[in-house]
Scaffold this motif. Structure first.
Motif, PDB file in Angstrom:
ATOM      1  N   PRO A 193      33.424  89.267  62.531  1.00  0.00           N
ATOM      2  CA  PRO A 193      34.351  88.152  62.289  1.00  0.00           C
ATOM      3  C   PRO A 193      34.515  87.877  60.795  1.00  0.00           C
ATOM      4  O   PRO A 193      33.533  87.762  60.064  1.00  0.00           O
ATOM      5  N   LEU A 218      36.290  85.306  58.011  1.00  0.00           N
ATOM      6  CA  LEU A 218      36.873  83.996  57.805  1.00  0.00           C
ATOM      7  C   LEU A 218      37.484  83.909  56.411  1.00  0.00           C
ATOM      8  O   LEU A 218      36.904  84.384  55.437  1.00  0.00           O
ATOM      9  N   GLN A 226      39.915  82.230  60.909  1.00  0.00           N
ATOM     10  CA  GLN A 226      39.462  83.575  61.235  1.00  0.00           C
ATOM     11  C   GLN A 226      40.664  84.511  61.219  1.00  0.00           C
ATOM     12  O   GLN A 226      41.646  84.298  61.924  1.00  0.00           O
ATOM     13  N   ALA A 247      28.840  86.965  60.585  1.00  0.00           N
ATOM     14  CA  ALA A 247      30.231  86.782  60.178  1.00  0.00           C
ATOM     15  C   ALA A 247      30.304  86.838  58.660  1.00  0.00           C
ATOM     16  O   ALA A 247      29.290  86.684  57.956  1.00  0.00           O
TER      17      ALA A 247
END
Length: 503
Positions: A127, A129, A38, A101
């Motif tokens: 978020p 990644l 992340q 995310a």
């Protein structure tokens, strides 16, 4: 209170299985074989994902259900685009679509995650990644489904153990306190049974602050039936709320006796509603039998039927008035006695028959059955006791049509029809004459009826009858040959439909 959510009808049946639990994002990041990292957005341990979806569209939001991990390699990024403006709009559309995310695959299009994308995710709280080159999107998606399957299996095991534990508690000498005690243990909270007047009859589990107890008692009033139900609107089966960080839920018990189950806890897991619903069914049976003596009346009715009494003579023991026959089949797996009892409670009747894959319920005619989650229902027209066998056939056909047309509930049409203009004796004579070539072959007549009712659809007729579509074609062709008629002619279809309804 932060917001009350209610569900209609008498009681919500426990689904066959709890909903699939979401996967914590941290659990996915912990997979060493994926090597995900992340690089932006909040590192909230409470962030969960409900699935993984790959898209290279500039605006993927129309295809998101909410809660997804969206995977992209950045193929959609125009070379001439201004990075800051483009990624700000891209991330905002993902957030608006409910994405949980974003995973960005490094290589083959981009050597690194674009800094403008990192900044946009950080600014909008999404978020982000980084997916390394050796990790495929398929591997990420497979890992998500594996984690979801593990969580689902754990939740199913928890629910199954809770069902067995609650059933054992209901068989103890003190069943109501035992069920409440076990329920409070399984939900790690407080379980309370309220009487028809709103007082606390019994309780078990962790004590809650006075304001939470008052909020739970007030929420119970939402699902408790009015003292004059004929003058009041239908009350909901269940309601949920949150007060001071404590999750509250209440369930109406039985067919209107006024008992309510209330639960309060600091957490709310995916299977909690299923467990509480099982407890509600057990408590409904315990309080209903004790409160109304209905069990003795049903036992007397059964004995009289076994000794040869006609239905119209026994019916008054089950309550005055006409009845509806409801046929129901679950969408997932074969029903069990608990699920059948829960459905009966939801429809407001203890008169339930579990026969193979179909549940039959005899419902008072003044109750209007509504769609039930996870079930497909067929409902007959209101019928007097002597007409119940015909109503049973109506419900069976309504269920077959509901399954074929993929609707949750279908009612038998009871409005006056053209057939009512013809004397019944004449109509039946005409029907017997017209359908004489099919006499002694009920499979052909039933297939023809289903095929006509579904407007000549081979596939829907096959679903309704539970046979292969080629079998339907062969049977309909056989009917056409025996009747020596053209089934494509609308006049012929109309006449046959008239005859099949009267025959």
């Amino acid at each position: 209170m932060e917001g009350t959510h209610t569900m209609p009808e008498t009681i919500t049946p426990a689904p066959a299985v709890p909903p699939t639990p979401p996967v914590p994002l941290q659990a996915l990041l912990a997979r060493e074989d994926l090597a995900l990292r992340q690089i932006a957005g909040p590192a909230d341990p409470g962030t969960v994902i409900h699935g993984a979806h790959t898209s290279e569209m500039t605006d993927p939001s129309p295809y998101l259900l909410g809660g997804e991990l969206l995977l992209t390699a950045g193929v959609h990024v125009p070379k001439e685009a201004e990075p800051e403006g483009y990624f700000a709009g891209y991330v905002s559309r993902i957030v608006a679509g409910g994405g949980a995310a974003l995973g960005f695959g490094v290589a083959p299009v981009h050597d690194t995650v674009p800094p403008a994308l990192v900044a946009a995710c950080e600014q909008q709280g999404l978020p982000l990644l980084e997916v390394p080159p050796h990790t495929t999107f398929s591997a990420v998606a497979r890992a998500v489904w594996q984690l979801m399957a593990q969580a689902r299996l754990a939740e199913l095991r928890r629910v199954t153990e809770a069902q067995q534990s609650l059933a054992a508690a209901a068989a103890r000498p003190d069943p109501i306190p035992s069920v409440l005690r076990r329920l409070s243990q399984h939900l790690s909270g407080r379980a309370v049974l309220y009487g028809p007047d709103g007082t606390e009859v019994a309780g078990a589990g962790r004590e809650t602050p006075p304001e939470v107890r008052a909020a739970l008692a007030g929420l119970a009033g939402v699902v408790r039936p009015a003292s004059h139900p004929a003058k009041a609107p239908a009350h909901p089966a269940s309601a949920t709320d949150t007060h001071g960080g404590v999750h509250l839920a209440v369930y109406a018990l039985g067919a209107g006796e006024g008992f309510v189950l209330g639960v309060a806890g600091r957490r709310r897991e995916a299977g909690d509603h299923t467990i509480a619903s099982v407890a509600a069914v057990l408590l409904a049976l315990l309080t209903g039998e004790h409160h109304s003596g209905a069990g003795a009346a049903r036992s007397s009715a059964l004995v009289r039927l076994l000794l040869g009494a006609p239905p119209e003579e026994v019916a008054p023991l089950l309550g005055a008035g006409r009845r509806l026959v409801v046929h129901a089949r679950p969408e997932a797996q074969a029903p069990d006695p608990v699920a059948a009892s829960a459905l009966g409670a939801a429809l407001g009747s203890p008169l339930v028959d579990l026969a193979g894959e179909t549940v039959r319920v005899l419902v008072p005619a003044d109750r209007v059955p509504q769609p039930q989650p996870g079930w497909t229902l067929g409902v007959s027209a209101p019928a007097e006791p002597r007409e119940w066998p015909a109503a049973d056939t109506q419900a069976a056909r309504a269920l077959a049509r509901a399954r074929a047309t993929r609707v949750p509930l279908l009612r038998h049409a009871a409005r006056p029809a053209l057939a009512d203009l013809v004397p019944a004796a004449d109509a039946e004579t005409h029907a017997r004459t017209l359908l004489a070539p099919l006499a002694g072959q009920p499979a052909l007549a039933e297939t023809l009826r289903a095929w006509l009712s579904l407007h000549g659809s081979w596939d829907r007729t096959a679903v309704a009858l539970g046979v292969h579509r080629n079998t339907v074609r062969q049977r309909v062709a056989r009917c056409a040959a025996l009747l020596d008629t053209d089934l494509d002619d609308p006049d012929v279809r109309m006449e046959l439909w008239f005859a099949l309804r009267r025959g």
